[in-house]
Design a protein around this motif. Sequence first.
Motif: not given
Lengths: 354, 354
Positions: B59, B88, B90, B93, B99, B103, B121, B153-154, B159
């Motif tokens: 993260s 991912a 996210d 997204s 994203s 990716d 994601s 993960t963002v 998350s």
Amino acid sequence: MDTKTLCDGILDGQRRALSKAITLVESARADHRVQAAALLEALKAAQASPREALRIGLSGTPGVGKSTFIESFGMALVREGLKVAVLAVDPSSARSGGSILGDKTRMELLSREAGAFIRPSPSQTELGGVARRTREAVALCEAAGFDVVLIETVGVGQSETVVSEMSDLFVLLLAPAGGDELQGVKRGIMEMADLILVNKADGDLKAAANRTRADYAAALRLLRKRPQDPDGFPKALAISALQEDGLAQAWAEMGTLADWRRAQGHWARTRANQNRHWFMEELRLALLAQLTQAGPVRDAVARLGDSVASGTTTPALAVQSALALLHPAVHRAQDGPTPQHDGPKNDDFTTGIG
Amino acid sequence: MDTKTLCDGILDGQRRALSKAITLVESARADHRVQAAALLEALKAAQASPREALRIGLSGTPGVGKSTFIESFGMALVREGLKVAVLAVDPSSARSGGSILGDKTRMELLSREAGAFIRPSPSQTELGGVARRTREAVALCEAAGFDVVLIETVGVGQSETVVSEMSDLFVLLLAPAGGDELQGVKRGIMEMADLILVNKADGDLKAAANRTRADYAAALRLLRKRPQDPDGFPKALAISALQEDGLAQAWAEMGTLADWRRAQGHWARTRANQNRHWFMEELRLALLAQLTQAGPVRDAVARLGDSVASGTTTPALAVQSALALLHPAVHRAQDGPTPQHDGPKNDDFTTGIG
């Protein structure tokens, strides 16, 4: 007390029956849920045209004088010959403890009135559970003949939303603010309000309360007009709960708003949507409750969890197995060409437990 | 592709079969869920001792150089002969859009490697759904023989928690901070981290990165020691993803930690608990999904909702009716003295869908 005794007692306006019934709807036990559902249905069946109270949601952060307001406002209504019930939604009350004991002592005069009924928040931290119980308590108070039900919430988390979704009117109580700050009231809360009451318009704070009222009135005019509002609503008033100033006007505004909504059909539509909303919410809670309530389902699910933890099976397959256990009829229907249930027939759904 | 073809292809390490299988587990359709469960079970059954990747959760807020890190770190692993998958989580997204397309392009070198697999994601906003799909994609990558699965993960909402609950190690990537500010990293996130990597320890920012590393090392020492940590962990390192500095040491620290946890039994225990956790989460999602997925259940529930909205029945009774429809066996069992199910027998739960 059996369901019939409770039903008769409530319709007769007996406080003891009402208290017992609220305790029943507050219980999460499966057999109590069945009895609670039967009681609510019996109450509905016994009334040719169901009694309806004005349900007023009331929110405000601690320190704005909410107890004083409920005491003064409630007493004013009682003096007009109205029966007033006060319920609370406080998801934090199990932790803070104080408010459970405090609810009656902080409304000393009102709690002694024969025409008033004050019930503390159910002692449970889970907002979903508190919401269902409070909503059902509201229905019981209506059946018991109360004219006004005040549903109070502390401004914690989602509790305002929950209360507004079981109210006909939503009142936001605020304190005078310094300068032009708007006390950090979230936009979402502002948008729920039908009436903003700036309290403490007395003594040193009177000027500040009037300024704050004007600020909120201006802020309310900037919000998008809602179909359920007549001209001039939502509205902001300055009041003094302590000096009982402005309470009669607040009550008159509520009446104007309620009458208009009834005449325009918004009242019935809102209640219908609220009922549908609560049915879905309760169904979700009930479905999830099966996983944690003692019984054959929980035991079987726990065994599946053990198999997953030990690597004997995958979570995905265990979920399919659990669903097949929970819904044998539905799952068989999905497999075969002709959907069939061995549960109650469709025609039974609206008329009985089956 | 049928389940057997997918299963064989994945075990053979074929990318096309893996991609198709991930698309399958990403689907919410009931028949796809059944096939996904069968596939995951078939993959497990086909492996005498199941292949295990090192699952690394990663993260870091936007701008800390996460893509550059994954590119550099992934390439370093590939050069060591390891197969690396990048997944991912996210939840945003679907909204941000970017994203999904981005990716692969942001990891240009890694995406061209035969030993690497990058999967964007799933495009869905609901975190619960994204979590399940990613967790199952991890299992597919393990079966396909990947040695390392990076789950990125963002830092949005919950998350990080979701990713840490499907990882063996959790790595937090941070940027150099000015002075002694700790970048507002929430305590809960800090407590999840096994390794903090302060990136951009190069050029002008090198001194700041080293200071920030020391600040975090001090902060980590203040946290309560966790049973799953050997002495010296959790640890903070300064790295430069751009100059590929410190990546070998970071990989060595991960290996040390993983080996210790395997030897002490924490590895297996954590995975067992994670599997149990995901089973319960998925079961909750699956129960609620019935209410919104097209079919006889949703239709009957909608009819009950109409009855509630029109006032023909109460929410409480409608819930009882819906539960009776959903669980005829369980409800009959509660009524009678001897609990009986007409669904699958208990012995079947761990071995088949029944």
